[in-house]
Structure formats: structure tokens, C-alpha cells
Design an enzyme around this catalytic site. Structure first.
Site: not given
Ligand code: NAD
Length: 276
Positions: A47, A52, A77, A110, A139, A187-188, A231, A237
Site C-alpha cells: 500500500d 509517500y 492513491k 486519498h 480513502s 489504515w494505522s 514496519s 515484518i
Molecule cells: P500502523 O498502525 O501500521 O503502525 C505502524 C507503526 O507501529 C510502526 O511505525 C512501528 O512504530 C509500530 N509497529 C509496527 N509493527 C509493530 C510490532 N510488531 N510491534 C510493535 N510496534 C510495531 O500505522 P501506519 O503506518 O500509520 O498505517 C499503516 C499503513 O496504512 C501506512 O503505512 C499506509 O500505507 C497506510 N495509511 C494510509 C492512510 C490514508 O490516509 N489512507 C493514512 C495513514 C496510513
């Protein structure tokens, strides 16, 4: 369910339920390495977004992985200041060039820019008709945004990618999406790490010998939500993908359901600061 399990979208396309998010991967080598680690481990979805700044790396990592392009599901996006009908078509061309691909699996608006999100989606439908994308989506669309799109669209978006995690469970939006055959991607999904110290989640992890991250990701899957955890750390990962050898019980799922507090780690789509 396994790491490469898919969800059938409303047009019949199979989308992996699990993938790698690459937001904030800005270092060239680190991005290539992270995607390579993920693909080697069996991830089959990436994604990204024009925002980005790593579409070039996504394309490069996929080409060098040895995994056929057709076995990997790529989402990108259109960013907010590229929205509108003609603008979106142009932005898509730029993304495709950067990815160095001849199609994208899923293309998303987006954020719902108030003045342009409907026209943006119309352009995404055209890209679908021209077979440049395999699925349409959006999104950060609330129900009221989706209602506007549905009123005019030839086809409902196949995916809505929104913030979802245990502290923001998005029940009403998920029900709306289910009713309209719109798949929800979280996401997140880990709340950017912000939910991982939650005592209830940690306790469930202790019960079953899994980490808090694995509990949360498994909870998403059992709710039929697609996930794209991010990650750059190889061990994480792998850890994040090791969620297919256990199941949360109904009692554990019920405990997770009590954690909602409508708390966002990102912005509310209705209050996004669109600075052009
Ligand atoms: P996420 O919830 O995936 O959290 C990522 C963070 O959590 C990492 O940077 C790391 O610090 C921690 N982490 C990851 N694996 C872990 C583990 N096993 N143990 C402990 N900590 C861990 O947050 P994100 O990156 O904001 O969201 C994931 C993806 O969603 C993004 O990379 C992106 O592709 C997408 N996204 C999209 C939008 C949108 O507006 N459409 C917004 C934000 C993110």
C-alpha cells in the site's frame, strides 16, 4: 485463512487481506529492503500513495523480488492537490510511470477534498473502464461522502481505506460499507503503535502466547477488515504476518469490542486541513 488469503471485491477481483503499508518509508535502501523482506516472507500486497514519495522504490522492489507482478496487489492513491477529473487522470499517469508498471491493482482518492472528490472518483471509474486499474476505491470517506459518490457512480467503490484500530472501531461506517459491498481496509491498524500497551490487549496476548500487535491484527481479520501494517524492522515484518496459526475466542473478541473510544491517531476526514 493464511498470509495470502484474499477477499473477493464486488467486481470479483481477489484482494489480499494482508499487506505492507509503506507510509513514511523515505529512505531509498530501507524501503527496498523492507519490501523485499515482506515479499520474501510471503506478503502479496503493498500500500503506497503518491504522497509517500516512494512509488519508484515500490516498483523497483517488486521487479527485483522475483515474484511475478501479477501475484502482487499494488495500491496507490491520488493526493489532495491533484484531485479533479483531468488532474486525477494526469496524476495517475505520473504514478504509473514512477511505479514503472502498466497497471495498478487499486487506485484510491486519498482524502475527500470537498470541492473535487466526486469528480476524482469519476476519473477513477474511467481508469477502471480503460483497464488501467483492476479495482476502484476511496480513502478517508465517511458515510456522507460515500452517499454522494453512490448517488452518481456507475459502480460503487470496491474499497474504502480508513483509520481503524481497537480505539476507533468504526462500527457504523463498516456496517454501511458491508451493505454496499465496499471492503474496508484499516489504515494505522496498530494505531501507529499507540494501542499496543493497552492492558486488555496485552492480557489477551499473554493468554495465547502472542504479542499485542499480533492480537490486534488478528482481531481485524476476524472482523473481516483488510490490514496493511507498516514496519521497517525485519523481525516485526515477520511478527505482524504470524497471525494465521491462532484464533481469538468469542470472549476475547468481545473484550476487544469494549475498547472503542472513538479516538483517532490521524485526522478526521471532516476536519482535514486541506492546504493548497
Ligand atoms: P500502523 O498502525 O501500521 O503502525 C505502524 C507503526 O507501529 C510502526 O511505525 C512501528 O512504530 C509500530 N509497529 C509496527 N509493527 C509493530 C510490532 N510488531 N510491534 C510493535 N510496534 C510495531 O500505522 P501506519 O503506518 O500509520 O498505517 C499503516 C499503513 O496504512 C501506512 O503505512 C499506509 O500505507 C497506510 N495509511 C494510509 C492512510 C490514508 O490516509 N489512507 C493514512 C495513514 C496510513
Amino acid at each position: 485463512m493464511h498470509l495470502q488469503s484474499t477477499k473477493t471485491l464486488s467486481n470479483g477481483v481477489e484482494m489480499p487481506r494482508f499487506g505492507l503499508g509503506v507510509y513514511k518509508m523515505t529512505d531509498h535502501e530501507e524501503t527496498l529492503q523492507s519490501i523485499d523482506t515482506a515479499l520474501k516472507f510471503g506478503y502479496r500486497a503493498i500500500d503506497t500513495a503518491s504522497l509517500y514519495g516512494n512509488e519508484v522504490e515500490v516498483g523497483e522492489a517488486i521487479r527485483h523480488s522475483g515474484v511475478p507482478r501479477s501475484n502482487i496487489f499494488v495500491t496507490t492513491k491520488v493526493w489532495n492537490n491533484d484531485q479533479g477529473y483531468d488532474e486525477t487522470l494526469r496524476a495517475f499517469e505520473v504514478s504509473l510511470k514512477k511505479l514503472n508498471m502498466d497497471y495498478v491493482d487499486l487506485y484510491l482518492t486519498h482524502w475527500a477534498v470537498p470541492e473535487t472528490f466526486e469528480e476524482t472518483y469519476r476519473a477513477i471509474e474511467r481508469l477502471y473502464d480503460e483497464k488501467l486499474i483492476r479495482a476502484t476505491g476511496v480513502s478517508n470517506h465517511h458515510e456522507h461522502h460515500l452517499e454522494k459518490i453512490l448517488a452518481k457512480a456507475n459502480m460503487a467503490p470496491m474499497v474504502n481505506q480508513v483509520e481503524v484500530h481497537p480505539y476507533l472501531q468504526q462500527q457504523a461506517l463498516s456496517t454501511f460499507c458491508l451493505e454496499h459491498q465496499i471492503a474496508v481496509t484499516a489504515w494505522s491498524p496498530l494505531g501507529r503503535g499507540g494501542v499496543l500497551d493497552d492492558p486488555t490487549i496485552v492480557e489477551i496476548g499473554r493468554e495465547i502466547g502472542k504479542t499485542a500487535a499480533q492480537v490486534v491484527l488478528r482481531w481485524h481479520l476476524q472482523n473481516d477488515t483488510l490490514i496493511i501494517p507498516k514496519s521497517v524492522t525485519p523481525s516485526r515484518i515477520e511478527e505482524n504476518a504470524q497471525i494465521f496459526d491462532f484464533e481469538l475466542t468469542q470472549v476475547q473478541m468481545e473484550k476487544m469490542a469494549t475498547l472503542n473510544r472513538n479516538q483517532r491517531f490521524g485526522q478526521d476526514p471532516d476536519h482535514f486541513k486541506f492546504d493548497f
